[in-house]
Scaffold this motif. Structure first.
Motif, PDB file in Angstrom:
ATOM      1  N   LEU A 193     -89.690  -5.422  12.923  1.00 13.65           N
ATOM      2  CA  LEU A 193     -88.601  -5.504  13.518  1.00 13.65           C
ATOM      3  C   LEU A 193     -88.111  -4.292  14.287  1.00 13.65           C
ATOM      4  CD1 LEU A 193     -86.208  -7.257  11.070  1.00 13.65           C
ATOM      5  CD2 LEU A 193     -87.566  -8.414  13.079  1.00 13.65           C
ATOM      6  N   GLU A 194     -88.025  -4.501  15.447  1.00 16.77           N
ATOM      7  CA  GLU A 194     -88.096  -2.868  16.285  1.00 16.77           C
ATOM      8  C   GLU A 194     -86.646  -2.194  16.125  1.00 16.77           C
ATOM      9  OE1 GLU A 194     -89.662  -2.310  20.721  1.00 16.77           O
ATOM     10  OE2 GLU A 194     -88.683  -4.362  20.736  1.00 16.77           O
ATOM     11  N   LYS A 195     -86.933  -0.895  15.888  1.00 20.86           N
ATOM     12  CA  LYS A 195     -85.765   0.007  15.918  1.00 20.86           C
ATOM     13  C   LYS A 195     -86.186   1.222  16.691  1.00 20.86           C
ATOM     14  CE  LYS A 195     -86.138   0.962  11.495  1.00 20.86           C
ATOM     15  NZ  LYS A 195     -85.908   1.484   9.878  1.00 20.86           N
ATOM     16  N   TRP A 196     -84.973   1.599  17.463  1.00 20.14           N
ATOM     17  CA  TRP A 196     -85.259   2.916  18.183  1.00 20.14           C
ATOM     18  C   TRP A 196     -84.226   4.013  17.789  1.00 20.14           C
ATOM     19  CZ3 TRP A 196     -89.811   3.565  20.569  1.00 20.14           C
ATOM     20  CH2 TRP A 196     -90.528   2.513  21.008  1.00 20.14           C
ATOM     21  N   SER A 197     -84.730   5.190  17.580  1.00 20.60           N
ATOM     22  CA  SER A 197     -83.560   6.511  17.220  1.00 20.60           C
ATOM     23  C   SER A 197     -82.554   6.391  18.324  1.00 20.60           C
ATOM     24  CB  SER A 197     -84.362   7.614  16.577  1.00 20.60           C
ATOM     25  OG  SER A 197     -84.713   8.317  17.641  1.00 20.60           O
ATOM     26  N   MET A 214     -83.000  -3.409  17.309  1.00 23.67           N
ATOM     27  CA  MET A 214     -83.130  -4.276  18.707  1.00 23.67           C
ATOM     28  C   MET A 214     -82.796  -5.882  18.410  1.00 23.67           C
ATOM     29  SD  MET A 214     -83.595  -1.937  20.829  1.00 23.67           S
ATOM     30  CE  MET A 214     -84.240  -2.084  22.424  1.00 23.67           C
ATOM     31  N   ALA A 215     -83.081  -6.207  17.196  1.00 23.35           N
ATOM     32  CA  ALA A 215     -83.108  -7.857  17.177  1.00 23.35           C
ATOM     33  C   ALA A 215     -81.384  -8.185  17.293  1.00 23.35           C
ATOM     34  CB  ALA A 215     -83.412  -8.385  15.879  1.00 23.35           C
ATOM     35  N   HIS A 216     -80.605  -7.360  16.507  1.00 22.38           N
ATOM     36  CA  HIS A 216     -79.226  -7.480  16.628  1.00 22.38           C
ATOM     37  C   HIS A 216     -78.848  -7.417  18.116  1.00 22.38           C
ATOM     38  CE1 HIS A 216     -78.260  -6.239  12.178  1.00 22.38           C
ATOM     39  NE2 HIS A 216     -79.428  -7.052  12.335  1.00 22.38           N
ATOM     40  N   THR A 276     -88.341  -8.891  21.136  1.00 23.46           N
ATOM     41  CA  THR A 276     -87.169  -7.886  21.436  1.00 23.46           C
ATOM     42  C   THR A 276     -87.820  -6.778  22.336  1.00 23.46           C
ATOM     43  OG1 THR A 276     -88.051  -6.521  19.487  1.00 23.46           O
ATOM     44  CG2 THR A 276     -86.078  -7.925  19.004  1.00 23.46           C
ATOM     45  N   HIS A 277     -88.797  -6.613  22.464  1.00 20.76           N
ATOM     46  CA  HIS A 277     -89.587  -5.648  23.555  1.00 20.76           C
ATOM     47  C   HIS A 277     -88.794  -5.402  24.800  1.00 20.76           C
ATOM     48  CE1 HIS A 277     -93.207  -7.606  21.137  1.00 20.76           C
ATOM     49  NE2 HIS A 277     -92.572  -6.676  20.431  1.00 20.76           N
TER      50      HIS A 277
END
Ligand code: F55
Length: 785
Positions: free
Chosen positions: A336-340, A393-395, A292-293
């Protein structure tokens, strides 16, 4: 002339040849304008280039001869080259193997990434602890890159969004103001093996838009005058050293956007050279997201099409989703990537709006298909609710792509049934597919193990097998041929001697090259269970201690080798390194036991060290808790080099087992479907450790391996035992005993080693790339003339 000068002179000469092929390739591709493949990755773990280029260009013998004529030997200076270590581990190395295969198979492909000023940190072991040092790899220049001051793009951050109404009365937005930096291209030619095709990895470096703020300088604000410049350069200064664990730092998000923004401008410029309608974009361009990067690339393309090219939302979205596809490399929740949302809003205000719109339209479709299922909407939303909200980000990657793939059969099945189960229901199962990883046999056999490569070439009457690894299976016919077995095992022994020399040089320890070489080299992670391995080593040591001298004679001697880096902030992983080194200290200084057991931690694991380590192994360990290792790729490299696997039923181990046959791999441990049940069970009763494990833990607590107080937090992980070390410990030890029995039968072992290696055809990255090209990219090879 010293060795380094000899290396540089040779490198610059090889570079010229690379550039020739690379120019003809680019020209040819420009004239034919085929569909291009773009592999977007925040990491390319390339390692050294000289030997690889000499072999792929098929000029190594010529160079060797020419060098001898002027009094030099290639072997003397080839190790002078520093690794290009712009990656953490498997994900970055996979990108590098894929580039080799794309070039070799004649695909018109590009890799895009970041030219970090500092690669993965250098690891030194001080008093048994990992210490980190910066990897400034560009000190003496870099012959393998071409600086492209003519290829630059602006990248914007922050600023504000303005709304207006266009001629047709449609609401439109522009992204204005903000902080601008410049992306400069650096090109890395990647030669194919036995082809003229030479493709490009384009890595971006950040620099300030204005070198220097003269206004500030003239007012005497010297610090301020360089501030902006420093901030711009910071973006590409360092690779984040975390694997399978996210840290939500702003600079990392900046890196991601910087990289996709420059890349898309470059891709679109190339597309626009021919006057084609936008609707043809997906027929000309396939973009693969390595995890996802680079997912912001989905949003940025949508923004360009809608805001700058004035397409309608739906036209644009159709193009975007047909263009992108996404590879998932993990199902571990912490990775799993999450960004606020506030962070993205601040840095990329227009992109945040677009993400909300993508989500809105997506959830409307979900609602249509599954009415009145609030919980499903919550689960599937790109936005995770809370304070603050987060972007998953994966979604976003899955929704913005036409295909999502896992990297081994089991992993792809877990992708379908765990993290994306709702999405499978919504889109249908065809969108979620598998492409099992592979490794390039050029670097990982031909280059790393020339003795074995030559033996195979001799037997098969040529090097065609290096471009079609399935031909290796012809070697199976010789698996019981005594002369071939002897030649085969001699190459293994030579590689063990080569590794022993390296260990002697770097650590001053002489290892027994007649012993079984048992290797676990990979990033340190609890799920990979290096802890279980070292606990097993302690068990073996203490059992040896309890035997009489006569009884010890019957035991297969082991040299146990660990290598790998821990993320600098990963406390438990660092304690595992400390424990390994403490145990090594005890074992290696016990003259009674050293003939039967030695323990080595090789510092600073890298591609170059892997090239020495992998060919020398008899057994390698791939012992992750079932369901946690997406694929693994070093497992493939070991078997390809005649090593056998001691492993769990996880990742690509399973498919390797299917190919080599049950008698040529040592499997043990809990199976994936049982893991969750056992975790659940363990939660409800206090855990009694497996008796042999209990004994080992007590021994550590008795300070037999240094002051045990420092290991308390590590030992405490056994109380909840999330990764099932206790459950798997008995079967692990039993399985190791089976290895010893098998190793005593020299002919039997040779047969296993040959049969297993000969069965590895499937695990060439050429096969992986052909699957991507056919089933995901719809891309065709172009033979450069
Ligand atoms: C790096 C950065 C972040 Cl933010 C997250 C993960 C990583 C990383 O290095 N991941 C990684 O290496 N994953 C590995 O990918 C390999 C190639 O597909 C797999 O074989 C391996 O199982 C997986 O752990």
């Amino acid at each position: 002339m010293d060795n380094f000068a000899a290396y540089q002179a040779t490198a610059y000469s090889v570079r010229d040849r690379l550039i020739d092929n690379w120019n003809s390739t680019q020209q040819y591709h420009s004239s034919k304008d085929p569909k291009r493949v773009y592999y977007l990755s925040l990491e390319f773990l390339i390692g050294r280039t000289l030997d690889n280029a000499l072999l792929n260009l098929n000029v190594k013998p010529n160079y060797q001869k020419a060098l001898t004529d002027v009094g030099f030997r290639l072997e003397d200076f080839i190790h002078e080259e520093v690794d290009a270590a712009l990656g953490n581990g498997g994900l970055g190395r996979l990108a590098a193997c894929f580039m080799d295969s794309l070039a070799t198979l004649d695909y018109p492909a590009w890799g895009y990434g970041i030219r970090y000023t500092y690669g993965i940190f250098q690891q030194k072991i001080v008093d048994g602890y990992q210490t980190e040092y910066p990897d400034y790899w560009l000190t003496f220049g870099n012959p393998w890159e071409i600086e492209r001051l003519d290829v630059t793009y602006e990248v914007n951050f922050r600023g504000y969004v303005e709304k207006y109404t266009d001629d047709e009365g449609v609401d439109r937005y522009t992204w204005e103001g903000g902080e601008k930096v410049v992306a400069v291209a650096y090109d890395y030619p990647i030669p194919g093996f036995g082809t003229k095709n030479c493709i490009n990895i384009r890595l971006w470096s950040s620099k300030p838009k204005r070198e220097f703020d003269f206004a500030q300088f003239n007012e005497g604000n010297y610090d301020k005058s360089v501030e902006e410049q420093k901030a711009a350069e910071n973006i590409t200064s360092v690779l984040y050293p975390n694997d399978n664990h996210l840290v939500g730092k702003v600079l990392r998000l900046k890196q991601q956007f910087f990289f996709v923004c420059a890349t898309l401008q470059d891709v679109i410029r190339r597309f626009k050279k021919a006057a084609r309608p936008w609707s043809e974009f997906p027929e000309q361009v396939a973009i693969q997201l390595n995890d996802t990067h680079p997912t912001l690339g989905i949003v940025e393309l949508q923004r360009i099409l809608v805001d700058e090219e004035n397409l309608s939302w739906d036209e644009a979205w159709d193009i975007v989703t047909k263009t992108y596809s996404y590879t998932n490399h993990t199902v571990l929740p912490e990775a799993l990537e999450k960004w606020s949302v506030p962070l993205i809003q601040d840095l990329l205000p227009r992109h945040m709006m677009i993400i909300f719109d993508i989500n809105l339209f997506f959830l409307q479709e979900v609602e249509k298909k599954f009415p009145n299922d609030r919980d499903k909407l919550r689960r599937m939303s790109i936005i995770q609710e809370g304070n603050p909200q987060y972007v998953r980000m994966a979604h976003l990657a899955a929704i913005g792509s036409h295909k999502v793939n896992g990297v081994a059969e089991l992993h792809s099945e877990l992708v379908r049934t765990t993290i994306f189960s709702d999405f499978v229901e919504f889109y249908g199962a065809e969108k979620f597919t598998n492409v099992t990883n592979g490794v390039t046999p050029r670097r990982w056999l031909h280059q790393a193990n020339p003795w074995l490569s030559d033996l195979i070439t001799q037997k098969l009457g040529g090097t065609q097998w290096l471009k079609d690894l399935s031909q290796l299976s012809k070697i199976k016919a010789y698996a019981t041929d005594a002369a071939f077995q002897k030649a085969w095992m001699e190459t293994k022994h030579k590689n063990k001697v080569r590794l022993a020399e390296y260990i002697k040089q770097t650590l001053g320890i002489s290892v027994n090259t007649e012993a079984l070489f048992d290797v676990q080299c990979k990033r340190l992670h609890e799920y990979k269970r290096q802890f279980m391995n070292i606990l097993g080593v302690i068990h073996r040591y203490e059992r040896l201690k309890s035997l009489s001298a006569a009884e010890r004679q019957k035991i297969v001697p082991h040299v146990v080798i660990f290598s790998g880096k821990a993320a600098p902030g990963y406390y438990i992983a660092k304690l595992i390194i400390k424990l390994i080194n403490n145990v090594a200290e005890v074992i290696n200084q016990d003259p009674e036991i050293s003939p039967y057991l030695q323990l080595i931690f090789i510092p600073n694991y890298s591609v170059s060290i892997a090239e020495i380590l992998i060919p020398a192994s008899d057994i390698s360990q791939h012992i992750s808790t079932a369901g946690t290792e997406a694929s693994g790729t070093s497992n493939m490299k070991f078997v390809l080099n005649g090593g056998l696997i001691l492993g769990t039923v996880d990742g690509a181990n399973i498919e390797i087992g299917e190919e080599v046959g049950d008698e040529n791999i040592f499997f043990f441990g809990t199976l994936t479907p049982q893991v969750e049940d056992i975790r659940h069970e363990q939660m409800y009763r206090s855990l009694t450790l497996e008796p042999r494990l209990e004994k080992v833990v007590h021994s550590i607590q008795n300070n037999n391996y240094g002051d045990s107080i420092i290991f308390e937090p590590l030992l405490a992980t056994l109380r909840t035992d999330y990764y099932l070390l206790s459950k798997d410990f008995g079967p692990y030890l039993d399985s190791m005993d089976k290895v010893d029995v098998a190793f005593k039968d020299r002919a039997g072992w040779a047969k296993k080693s040959i049969t297993a290696a000969a069965s590895m055809g499937k695990f060439s990255s050429d096969r992986s790339i052909q699957e991507y090209a056919l089933r995901i990219w719809n891309a065709k090879p172009v033979t450069v003339e």
